[in-house]
Design a protein around this motif. Structure first.
Motif, PDB file in Angstrom:
ATOM      1  N   ILE A   1       0.834  -1.202   0.000  1.00  0.00           N
ATOM      2  CA  ILE A   1       0.000   0.000   0.000  1.00  0.00           C
ATOM      3  C   ILE A   1       0.867   1.250   0.000  1.00  0.00           C
ATOM      4  O   ILE A   1       0.613   2.214  -0.734  1.00  0.00           O
ATOM      5  N   LYS A   2       1.921   1.242   0.821  1.00  0.00           N
ATOM      6  CA  LYS A   2       2.794   2.407   0.918  1.00  0.00           C
ATOM      7  C   LYS A   2       3.548   2.675  -0.385  1.00  0.00           C
ATOM      8  O   LYS A   2       3.855   3.818  -0.710  1.00  0.00           O
TER       9      LYS A   2
ATOM     10  N   LYS B   1      -3.505   6.312  -4.694  1.00  0.00           N
ATOM     11  CA  LYS B   1      -4.312   5.979  -3.536  1.00  0.00           C
ATOM     12  C   LYS B   1      -5.104   4.692  -3.788  1.00  0.00           C
ATOM     13  O   LYS B   1      -5.717   4.541  -4.851  1.00  0.00           O
ATOM     14  N   PRO B   2      -5.083   3.759  -2.835  1.00  0.00           N
ATOM     15  CA  PRO B   2      -5.806   2.498  -3.029  1.00  0.00           C
ATOM     16  C   PRO B   2      -7.307   2.714  -3.216  1.00  0.00           C
ATOM     17  O   PRO B   2      -7.882   3.678  -2.713  1.00  0.00           O
ATOM     18  N   ASP B   3      -7.936   1.823  -3.938  1.00  0.00           N
ATOM     19  CA  ASP B   3      -9.370   1.869  -4.168  1.00  0.00           C
ATOM     20  C   ASP B   3     -10.077   1.335  -2.915  1.00  0.00           C
ATOM     21  O   ASP B   3      -9.958   0.153  -2.585  1.00  0.00           O
ATOM     22  N   VAL B   4     -10.790   2.201  -2.218  1.00  0.00           N
ATOM     23  CA  VAL B   4     -11.469   1.791  -0.977  1.00  0.00           C
ATOM     24  C   VAL B   4     -12.987   1.798  -1.133  1.00  0.00           C
ATOM     25  O   VAL B   4     -13.717   1.788  -0.145  1.00  0.00           O
TER      26      VAL B   4
END
Length: 221
Positions: A190-191, A196-199
């Motif tokens: 993730i870092k 930005k991750p898909d949340v």
């Protein structure tokens, strides 16, 4: 006194003790929300007093006598009945509580209350040393609680019962150690992700009935 009458009186007593304990919950909530920090010492004394009163009432010989009388007949012949479960759980808690001296219960409650506020202040400043002495005090008292209960393997085995009855440190470790490996790897991904991750999966609307079915499936598994 008949077993049924003893059971009814036992439940009455336990409810009153629970009500008294709920007063401490309100004070705890106030401590963490609105209470001025100058009131920390007085609040700690209040909470210690209530903890001692609850402990004294719950561990009184009268509670043990009522338990024994209620257990002496066929009230709990169906182990899944409300009565059987109540008696079993109250007996379990009573046997544990009677191992602790009242002054230890009061002191741990008082010191833990003081520690809560001091931890908050130390956290704001990222100053562990400001909190270290109080933390040492909490740990020392908590070890005394574990010793009073009695333990095998690890001292924390005696304390786990309050959160996961019957569990041991080894069992909990066997669950969390593999999780740690996967979570550390996931966090690293993730870092290092370029965006930005898909949340969206945690922001969707889900059918309540399907959630219930899923929850029951997980619980059964």
């Amino acid at each position: 006194m008949s077993p049924q009458a003893a059971y009814e009186e036992l439940i009455k007593q336990v409810k009153e003790i629970s009500l008294l304990g709920s007063c401490a919950s309100v004070l705890n909530w106030d401590e963490r929300t609105y209470m001025p920090r100058q009131g920390a010492s007085f609040r700690a004394d209040q909470l210690g007093l209530i903890a001692g009163l609850c402990h004294e009432r719950f561990t009184a010989p009268k509670i043990g006598d009522l338990l024994s009388a209620a257990e002496s007949d066929g009230l709990s012949k169906d182990p899944a009945s409300d009565t059987a479960v109540n008696l079993r759980e109250i007996r379990h808690q009573y046997n544990r509580a009677t191992k602790l001296p009242k002054d230890l219960v009061e002191e741990l409650t008082r010191v833990t209350s003081l520690a809560q506020g001091e931890w908050g202040e130390a956290r704001k400043k990222s100053n562990f040393k400001q909190f270290q002495a109080r933390l040492d005090e909490v740990i020392t008292l908590t070890r005394k609680v574990a010793d009073a209960y009695g333990w095998k393997g690890e001292p924390y085995n005696a304390l786990l019962d309050g959160y996961e009855p019957g569990a041991t440190v080894d069992e909990i470790t066997s669950v969390f150690e593999p999780l740690r490996v996967d979570l550390v790897e996931l966090l690293a991904k993730i870092k290092s992700a370029p965006k930005k991750p898909d949340v969206t999966i945690v922001e969707r609307e889900y059918d309540v009935e399907l959630q219930r079915v899923f929850g029951e499936m997980v619980a059964a598994a």
